[in-house]
Structures are given as C-alpha cells and as structure tokens.
Scaffold this motif. Structure first.
Motif, short mmCIF file in Angstrom:
data_model
loop_
_atom_site.label_atom_id
_atom_site.label_comp_id
_atom_site.label_asym_id
_atom_site.label_seq_id
_atom_site.Cartn_x
_atom_site.Cartn_y
_atom_site.Cartn_z
N VAL A 18 0.52 -1.11 0.10
CA VAL A 18 -0.21 -0.06 0.30
C VAL A 18 0.94 1.43 0.01
O VAL A 18 2.14 1.58 0.75
CB VAL A 18 -1.07 0.06 1.59
CG1 VAL A 18 -1.96 1.51 1.11
CG2 VAL A 18 -1.33 -1.28 1.22
N HIS A 19 0.80 2.45 -1.08
CA HIS A 19 0.92 3.69 -0.88
C HIS A 19 0.17 4.93 -1.33
O HIS A 19 -0.74 4.27 -2.28
CB HIS A 19 1.88 3.86 -1.68
CG HIS A 19 2.10 3.07 -3.19
ND1 HIS A 19 2.36 2.10 -3.99
CD2 HIS A 19 1.74 4.27 -3.99
CE1 HIS A 19 1.97 1.60 -5.25
NE2 HIS A 19 2.05 4.00 -5.20
N TYR A 20 0.80 5.65 -0.86
CA TYR A 20 -0.22 7.24 -1.04
C TYR A 20 0.27 7.73 -2.53
O TYR A 20 1.15 7.96 -2.68
CB TYR A 20 0.23 7.78 -0.34
CG TYR A 20 -0.82 9.26 -0.27
CD1 TYR A 20 -1.95 8.71 0.10
CD2 TYR A 20 0.23 10.52 -1.04
CE1 TYR A 20 -2.54 10.00 -0.03
CE2 TYR A 20 -1.09 11.28 -0.39
CZ TYR A 20 -2.22 11.54 -0.34
OH TYR A 20 -3.11 12.04 -0.26
N ARG A 21 -0.88 7.51 -3.65
CA ARG A 21 -1.11 8.00 -4.80
C ARG A 21 -1.20 9.86 -4.25
O ARG A 21 -2.19 10.38 -4.07
CB ARG A 21 -1.64 7.77 -5.69
CG ARG A 21 -1.42 6.75 -5.88
CD ARG A 21 -0.48 6.34 -6.83
NE ARG A 21 -0.75 7.26 -8.15
CZ ARG A 21 -1.16 7.17 -9.54
NH1 ARG A 21 -1.98 5.67 -10.06
NH2 ARG A 21 -1.66 8.10 -10.22
N LYS A 22 -0.07 11.05 -3.94
CA LYS A 22 -0.51 12.40 -4.22
C LYS A 22 -1.88 13.07 -5.67
O LYS A 22 -2.20 13.86 -4.76
CB LYS A 22 0.76 13.02 -4.24
CG LYS A 22 1.50 13.23 -2.99
CD LYS A 22 2.74 14.05 -2.62
CE LYS A 22 3.63 14.38 -1.61
NZ LYS A 22 4.89 14.78 -2.04
N ASP A 23 -0.91 12.99 -6.66
CA ASP A 23 -1.68 13.02 -7.62
C ASP A 23 -3.28 12.80 -7.67
O ASP A 23 -3.97 13.44 -8.00
CB ASP A 23 -1.58 12.44 -8.77
CG ASP A 23 -1.51 10.26 -9.18
OD1 ASP A 23 -1.20 10.39 -7.85
OD2 ASP A 23 -0.98 10.74 -10.28
N ARG A 24 -3.99 11.45 -6.88
CA ARG A 24 -5.34 11.80 -6.45
C ARG A 24 -5.58 11.47 -5.05
O ARG A 24 -6.91 11.14 -5.16
CB ARG A 24 -5.09 9.18 -7.31
CG ARG A 24 -5.52 9.58 -8.86
CD ARG A 24 -5.65 7.82 -9.18
NE ARG A 24 -5.03 7.51 -10.16
CZ ARG A 24 -5.24 7.20 -11.11
NH1 ARG A 24 -6.38 5.97 -10.13
NH2 ARG A 24 -4.95 6.52 -11.66
N ASP A 25 -5.03 11.76 -4.71
CA ASP A 25 -5.16 11.14 -2.84
C ASP A 25 -6.30 10.87 -2.17
O ASP A 25 -7.09 10.38 -1.80
CB ASP A 25 -6.18 13.19 -2.41
CG ASP A 25 -6.24 13.11 -1.42
OD1 ASP A 25 -5.56 13.38 -0.34
OD2 ASP A 25 -7.66 14.01 -0.97
N LYS A 26 -5.07 9.38 -3.06
CA LYS A 26 -6.02 8.18 -3.12
C LYS A 26 -4.73 7.17 -2.53
O LYS A 26 -3.23 7.55 -3.02
CB LYS A 26 -6.83 7.57 -3.42
CG LYS A 26 -8.05 8.27 -3.89
CD LYS A 26 -8.86 7.41 -5.08
CE LYS A 26 -9.76 8.11 -5.18
NZ LYS A 26 -10.93 8.79 -4.41
N TRP A 27 -5.17 6.05 -1.67
CA TRP A 27 -4.41 5.23 -1.41
C TRP A 27 -4.20 4.23 -1.83
O TRP A 27 -5.11 3.18 -2.84
CB TRP A 27 -4.69 3.87 0.41
CG TRP A 27 -4.53 5.57 1.36
CD1 TRP A 27 -5.60 6.08 1.54
CD2 TRP A 27 -3.19 5.96 1.98
NE1 TRP A 27 -4.70 6.61 2.75
CE2 TRP A 27 -3.82 6.81 2.77
CE3 TRP A 27 -1.82 5.16 1.92
CZ2 TRP A 27 -2.87 7.55 3.86
CZ3 TRP A 27 -1.26 6.03 2.75
CH2 TRP A 27 -1.01 7.40 3.66
N ARG A 28 -3.58 3.60 -3.01
CA ARG A 28 -3.03 2.74 -3.55
C ARG A 28 -2.42 0.78 -3.50
O ARG A 28 -1.39 1.01 -2.62
CB ARG A 28 -2.21 3.05 -5.26
CG ARG A 28 -2.35 2.09 -6.45
CD ARG A 28 -0.93 2.85 -7.30
NE ARG A 28 -1.52 0.79 -8.38
CZ ARG A 28 -0.06 1.62 -9.35
NH1 ARG A 28 0.70 1.95 -9.19
NH2 ARG A 28 0.19 0.60 -10.42
N VAL A 29 -2.85 0.29 -3.81
CA VAL A 29 -2.67 -1.20 -3.32
C VAL A 29 -1.96 -1.77 -4.13
O VAL A 29 -3.05 -1.90 -5.62
CB VAL A 29 -3.75 -2.09 -2.91
CG1 VAL A 29 -3.67 -3.59 -2.83
CG2 VAL A 29 -4.60 -1.17 -1.94
#
Length: 178
Positions: A123-134
C-alpha cells in the motif's frame, strides 16, 4: 551450504541439547564451559545480528538463536524452510511464537519494512489522486494493481484479503512477493 547450516546439521537436536538449556525466558543458557569466557549458567545469546535476531556463537560461527531453539525442541529444520516469529517480534523465542514455513510464506507474513511510509506492505499513497493505492503480486510473481482507496485501513484490508485468498488457493509455498 552455509557454515551456520553445517553447524546446525553437525550438532542437531541431541548436540544442541548437550550444549544449551532453554530458560523460562526462552534464552539459551550454556550447560558446559566453552572457550572465550562462556561459563555454565551464562546466557549465551546476548548479541543481536544486523536484522535484530539474537545470535549465539558455536565453533566460531554465528547462529540464529531462534533456529537453535527450534532444533532443540523439534529437531532439524528441513532445507528451504524457515522459522517464522508469528508475532513479528524477533526476540520472542517462545515455542508458541515459532512456526516452520517456506521462504515465500515468511516474506508474506513479515511486517512493514523500514522504508514503508504507510505501515502496510503493498500500500502506498498517490498524491496525484489523494488516494491509497494497493499494488502487489499474483501467484506467478506478476504485478497486480488492486485499485485506489480513500481509506488506508480499507486499502490494507484489500491487500490482506488478496494475500489470504492466494494462500488458500495455491498453498503456503507458492512464490510471490519475495
């Protein structure tokens, strides 16, 4: 074969039980006087390796204390298998905290790595989408994107359920994530 593995095979359960006893705190304690100042009754595993596991030195070779303890209690560790600390505490050598697993399983069960900013593997954070990516790997080792989520706990739940499902379908020894 590593020198440590050679020593494990040389001594085995019988040999290690002649050298050590396991005290109430699950420490290895010398049963015999050895060179280098080791005396009967001394705790033998006061040092840790670079990964944080207790080590003991036998015949000039550093051994992981948890592996020696497993061998003393249960016998040899089959080739390709590892002793996993169930609670992820590398210094907790209680029998109830150890299990034998394949390398791939040990990798899947390890806790978050030091470089992890989220505290969850995959799990990491996507700043461009303001979401947590799995993003993790499938049973063939191929990269799999499991989506983006608003909530960190939801993202962790998704990756955890995915890993549990793969383990249930393919058994604990399948290779991925390592």
């Amino acid at each position: 074969m590593s020198k440590a593995r050679e020593i494990e095979l040389k001594y085995g359960q019988e040999g290690f039980n002649k050298l050590f006893l396991i005290d109430r705190k699950n420490n290895l304690v010398w049963k015999v006087n050895r060179g280098g100042g080791a005396r009967v009754g001394d705790v033998s595993c006061k040092s840790k390796d670079t990964s944080g596991y207790f080590i003991v030195t036998v015949d000039g070779v550093h051994l992981a204390a948890h592996r020696v303890i497993w061998i003393m209690r249960h016998g040899d560790i089959p080739d390709g298998m590892q002793v996993n600390h169930i609670d992820l505490c590398k210094t907790n050598n209680a029998d109830s905290n150890h299990e034998i697993v394949a390398h791939a399983t040990n990798c899947r069960r390890r806790g978050p790595q030091r470089k992890s900013k989220t505290g969850y593997g995959g799990v990491h954070y996507r700043k461009d989408r303001d979401k947590w990516r799995v993003c993790t790997r499938n049973e063939k080792g191929e990269r799999v994107n499991l989506g983006c989520y608003d909530d960190l706990d939801m993202a962790n739940t998704v990756v955890t359920l995915y890993k549990i499902t793969l383990e249930a379908l393919f058994g604990e020894n399948f290779k991925y994530l390592c």
